[in-house]
Motif scaffolding. Structure first.
Motif, short mmCIF file in Angstrom:
data_model
loop_
_atom_site.label_atom_id
_atom_site.label_comp_id
_atom_site.label_asym_id
_atom_site.label_seq_id
_atom_site.Cartn_x
_atom_site.Cartn_y
_atom_site.Cartn_z
N ASP A 1 -1.76 9.16 2.30
CA ASP A 1 -1.26 10.13 2.57
C ASP A 1 -1.22 11.09 3.97
O ASP A 1 -0.29 12.15 4.54
CB ASP A 1 -1.26 11.36 1.34
N GLY A 2 -2.02 10.91 4.34
CA GLY A 2 -2.44 11.47 6.00
C GLY A 2 -1.15 11.63 6.84
O GLY A 2 -1.17 11.63 7.46
N SER A 3 -0.63 10.00 6.60
CA SER A 3 -0.14 9.29 7.35
C SER A 3 1.16 9.23 7.52
O SER A 3 2.36 8.93 7.73
CB SER A 3 -0.05 8.47 8.30
N VAL B 1 -3.00 6.05 13.54
CA VAL B 1 -2.67 6.82 12.45
C VAL B 1 -3.82 6.80 11.28
O VAL B 1 -4.47 5.87 11.13
CB VAL B 1 -1.17 7.02 12.23
N PRO B 2 -4.07 7.53 10.54
CA PRO B 2 -4.82 7.13 9.42
C PRO B 2 -4.08 6.67 8.01
O PRO B 2 -2.78 6.11 8.29
CB PRO B 2 -5.29 8.43 8.96
N TYR C 1 4.96 5.08 5.98
CA TYR C 1 3.36 5.06 5.51
C TYR C 1 3.69 3.77 7.52
O TYR C 1 3.15 2.72 6.87
CB TYR C 1 2.46 5.05 5.11
N PRO C 2 3.21 4.72 8.48
CA PRO C 2 3.49 3.77 9.44
C PRO C 2 1.28 2.45 9.01
O PRO C 2 1.51 1.83 10.10
CB PRO C 2 2.85 4.68 10.58
N ASN C 3 0.41 3.29 8.23
CA ASN C 3 -0.37 2.45 8.68
C ASN C 3 -0.83 2.17 7.09
O ASN C 3 -2.33 2.38 6.82
CB ASN C 3 -1.71 3.01 9.30
N GLY C 4 -0.30 2.22 6.25
CA GLY C 4 -0.23 1.19 4.90
C GLY C 4 -0.49 2.46 3.79
O GLY C 4 -1.07 4.14 4.34
#
Length: 351
Positions: free
Chosen positions: A41-43, A37-38, A62-65
């Motif tokens: 905000d994209g994730s 995932v990005p 946010y799963p990736n920050g």
């Protein structure tokens, strides 16, 4: 100052913190940590809105920050999801738990990540939390080791809404210490002494003095059957048939004290059977239930057949079901048959 009547009036109030506690749990599929995932905000994933302290909130995940600097981490924050005229002070704690199965298939929630409590002022549509809440891969490994497919982000919060004044509760009322009722003791003494007795019962040659008003108030059947003129002999003694002296003595004690006498374990079973029949005869429903309950606790191989026959005769449904449940076990049935073979005469009398 004292009132005109001379009585003293006292009152009190208190200034207290106006606050409300709440908790929201956001369950997250663990696969969100495994797929690419990005960052940012994209994730972004959000919880449903929830209300605490009169304000609307949600949790951001946010799963990736939430920015490039914290890539490879999980970011979690609390968001005030509305505009407010003045800052809202909140004490809150964020953590991650996973539901695991312990012994005996009991589910429990185990802490995977726990952060200290934070105190923040939210100024409307503002978020506070942790960009580097947990390392993404480490959190995924922790969840996978517990063989679960989801984890829960938990937010405990206390919203402070300033202070308010409230009336203090009145001081506790002074009360005298009231001892438990001893009416049963006095009535028991009255029966034992025979003071003021106005009726005498004769049961298998044994006589018992009692009081008509007490017995009549306990059972209309006793009043009609035992205290009627047709039941007395020439000396005015009431003749009671079909009841053993020990049973009638226990019946009188119950009528006066609402309790049964203490007897040896060996004697109790037989007495409770006789009392059950007497309670049914004189329509003492509570006594009947007491005896039924005591007999349910003493059913064994030697008594189950006799008890079952008595339960059917007197419509004691709970006692009957308990006997049938006892006989539903094959080992008990075999033991009953063996006992019948050893003591055929006693069993035939008990049928």
């Amino acid at each position: 100052m004292p009132s005109a009547s001379g009585r003293r009036r006292e009152s009190a109030s208190a200034i207290v913190a106006d606050k409300e506690r709440g908790r929201h749990e956001l369950k997250v599929d663990a696969s969100s940590l495994a797929v690419a995932v990005p960052t940012g905000d994209g994730s972004l994933l959000k919880s449903c809105p929830f209300m605490v302290g009169g304000h609307r909130w949600h949790i951001q995940y946010y799963p990736n920050g939430n920015n490039a600097e914290c890539k490879g981490h999980v970011s979690v924050s609390l968001v005030l999801d509305e505009d407010v005229p003045k800052p809202v002070t909140v004490e809150y704690r964020l953590g991650i738990v996973a539901e695991t199965r312990a012994l005996f298939f009991i589910n429990r929630k185990e802490k995977l990540v726990s952060k200290p409590e934070i105190v923040r002022q939210f100024r409307g549509r503002e978020s506070w939390g942790y960009s580097n809440f947990a390392k993404r891969q480490e959190l995924f490994n922790r969840v996978r080791r517990r063989n679960v497919d989801a984890f829960t982000i938990r937010c405990d919060l206390v919203v402070r809404n300033g202070f308010r004044t409230e009336a203090a509760p009145p001081p506790p009322k002074k009360a005298a210490r009231v001892p438990p009722s001893d009416l049963h003791k006095h009535l028991g003494d009255l029966l034992q002494s025979g003071r003021g007795a106005d009726v005498v019962f004769e049961v298998a040659g044994e006589r018992f003095a009692a009081h008509r008003c007490v017995l009549g108030s306990r059972s209309p059947v006793i009043s009609a059957e035992l205290l009627g003129a047709a039941a007395t002999d020439d000396a005015g003694v009431v003749l009671v048939e079909g009841v053993e002296p020990r049973t009638f003595r226990a019946l009188l004690r119950y009528a006066y004290t609402d309790a049964l006498p203490e007897v040896d374990r060996e004697e109790a079973d037989g007495l409770h059977r006789e009392l059950l029949a007497a309670a049914d005869r004189y329509e003492l429903e509570r006594l009947k239930l007491i005896c039924e309950d005591k007999l349910c606790d003493t059913i064994d191989v030697g008594t189950v057949e006799t008890t079952l026959a008595l339960a059917e005769k007197l419509n004691c449904h709970v006692l009957k079901e308990t006997c049938l449940e006892f006989l539903s076990r094959p080992a008990n049935v075999r033991a009953v048959v063996a006992t019948r073979r050893l003591h055929p005469a006693s069993n035939s009398r008990g049928q």
